[in-house]
Design a protein around this motif. Structure first.
Motif, mmCIF file in Angstrom:
data_model
loop_
_atom_site.group_PDB
_atom_site.id
_atom_site.type_symbol
_atom_site.label_atom_id
_atom_site.label_comp_id
_atom_site.label_asym_id
_atom_site.label_seq_id
_atom_site.Cartn_x
_atom_site.Cartn_y
_atom_site.Cartn_z
ATOM 1 N N TYR A 44 63.664 21.963 67.639
ATOM 2 C CA TYR A 44 62.144 20.861 68.091
ATOM 3 C C TYR A 44 61.264 20.718 66.609
ATOM 4 O O TYR A 44 61.120 19.931 65.973
ATOM 5 N N ILE A 45 61.146 21.896 66.244
ATOM 6 C CA ILE A 45 60.070 21.847 64.507
ATOM 7 C C ILE A 45 60.876 21.773 63.222
ATOM 8 O O ILE A 45 60.119 21.333 62.439
ATOM 9 N N LYS A 46 62.770 22.708 62.903
ATOM 10 C CA LYS A 46 62.000 22.978 61.712
ATOM 11 C C LYS A 46 62.778 21.270 60.307
ATOM 12 O O LYS A 46 63.309 20.923 59.310
ATOM 13 N N VAL A 67 69.339 19.538 65.230
ATOM 14 C CA VAL A 67 68.538 19.804 64.632
ATOM 15 C C VAL A 67 67.406 18.520 64.338
ATOM 16 O O VAL A 67 67.603 17.231 63.961
ATOM 17 N N LEU A 68 66.173 18.403 65.498
ATOM 18 C CA LEU A 68 65.721 16.778 65.696
ATOM 19 C C LEU A 68 64.412 16.614 65.686
ATOM 20 O O LEU A 68 63.578 15.764 65.541
ATOM 21 N N GLY A 69 63.911 18.036 64.684
ATOM 22 C CA GLY A 69 62.314 17.404 64.683
ATOM 23 C C GLY A 69 61.853 17.415 63.476
ATOM 24 O O GLY A 69 62.869 16.491 62.609
ATOM 25 N N ASP A 70 60.738 16.875 63.182
ATOM 26 C CA ASP A 70 60.714 15.945 62.408
ATOM 27 C C ASP A 70 59.817 16.964 61.438
ATOM 28 O O ASP A 70 59.222 16.203 59.802
ATOM 29 N N GLY A 71 59.897 18.188 61.433
ATOM 30 C CA GLY A 71 59.974 19.223 60.310
ATOM 31 C C GLY A 71 58.403 20.058 60.344
ATOM 32 O O GLY A 71 57.837 19.562 61.376
ATOM 33 N N THR A 85 57.657 12.428 69.321
ATOM 34 C CA THR A 85 59.094 13.703 68.759
ATOM 35 C C THR A 85 59.040 14.515 70.084
ATOM 36 O O THR A 85 60.224 15.026 70.244
ATOM 37 N N SER A 86 58.041 15.318 69.936
ATOM 38 C CA SER A 86 58.890 16.652 71.200
ATOM 39 C C SER A 86 58.630 16.181 72.137
ATOM 40 O O SER A 86 59.677 17.029 73.224
ATOM 41 N N CYS A 113 55.402 24.036 70.773
ATOM 42 C CA CYS A 113 55.119 22.299 71.857
ATOM 43 C C CYS A 113 53.994 22.738 72.457
ATOM 44 O O CYS A 113 53.382 21.835 73.359
ATOM 45 N N CYS A 114 53.729 23.784 73.370
ATOM 46 C CA CYS A 114 53.142 24.287 74.543
ATOM 47 C C CYS A 114 52.254 24.592 73.801
ATOM 48 O O CYS A 114 51.201 23.960 74.457
#
Length: 178
Positions: A44-46, A67-71, A85-86, A113-114
């Protein structure tokens, strides 16, 4: 490996301020893959960070890695984008879980994200309790796990930071942190 119909899927939450939440989960990913289970990792974050775990997963034909997060978004300049994004990653995660293609799914860093209220802990807990296939193993990592998610999990571990190299001005080390 137990047949799906005979397997009790375990929900694991790794949370807390200490190091090792994702590392522990990646150990479970490779353990499951070693037993021939079909594994899906969703980060989520990486962001687009290259990690040793992802490189190692390429040696397995039964691990799918996303790997889908924005960083690293805790210093975000665009919270609306982070929420969007989340939410998109959460919808993707639900599709992967409901496809019943996988025996083991890792939602890496979803707990953040929570904690940032980008995804409701109650929404995640309800999905786990009512829609996740009962034979599927599911692992959720990240700080600030929602109380509702902790409630529906079978195993919850809180990593406690006692000391960290970063506080001593030591940068993230290849092979240790990534």
């Amino acid at each position: 490996m137990k047949e799906r119909e005979r397997r009790q899927g375990i929900v694991v939450v790794n949370t807390g301020e200490g190091k090792g939440k994702s590392s522990s989960a990646f150990g479970m990913v490779f353990r499951a893959a070693g037993w021939g289970m079909k594994v899906c990792v969703i980060q989520y974050i990486k962001g687009k960070w290259q990690t040793g775990e992802q490189k190692a997963s390429e040696r397995f034909d039964n691990i799918e890695w996303h790997v889908l997060g924005d960083g690293f978004t805790w210093d975000t300049k665009n919270p609306e984008q982070d929420i969007k994004t989340s939410r998109e990653i959460w919808e993707f995660s639900k599709q992967k879980i409901l496809s019943e293609e996988y025996d083991f799914v890792l939602l890496d860093e979803i707990n953040y994200c929570c904690g940032y209220h980008w995804i409701s802990g109650q929404e995640i807990a309800d999905f786990i309790a009512h829609e996740k296939p009962p034979w599927m193993h599911l692992v959720l990592t990240g700080r600030n796990a929602a109380p509702e998610v902790i409630e529906v999990a079978h195993t919850v571990t809180e990593m406690t930071k006692i000391k960290h190299a970063y506080a001593q001005d030591i940068k993230a080390a290849q092979g240790v942190e990534f």
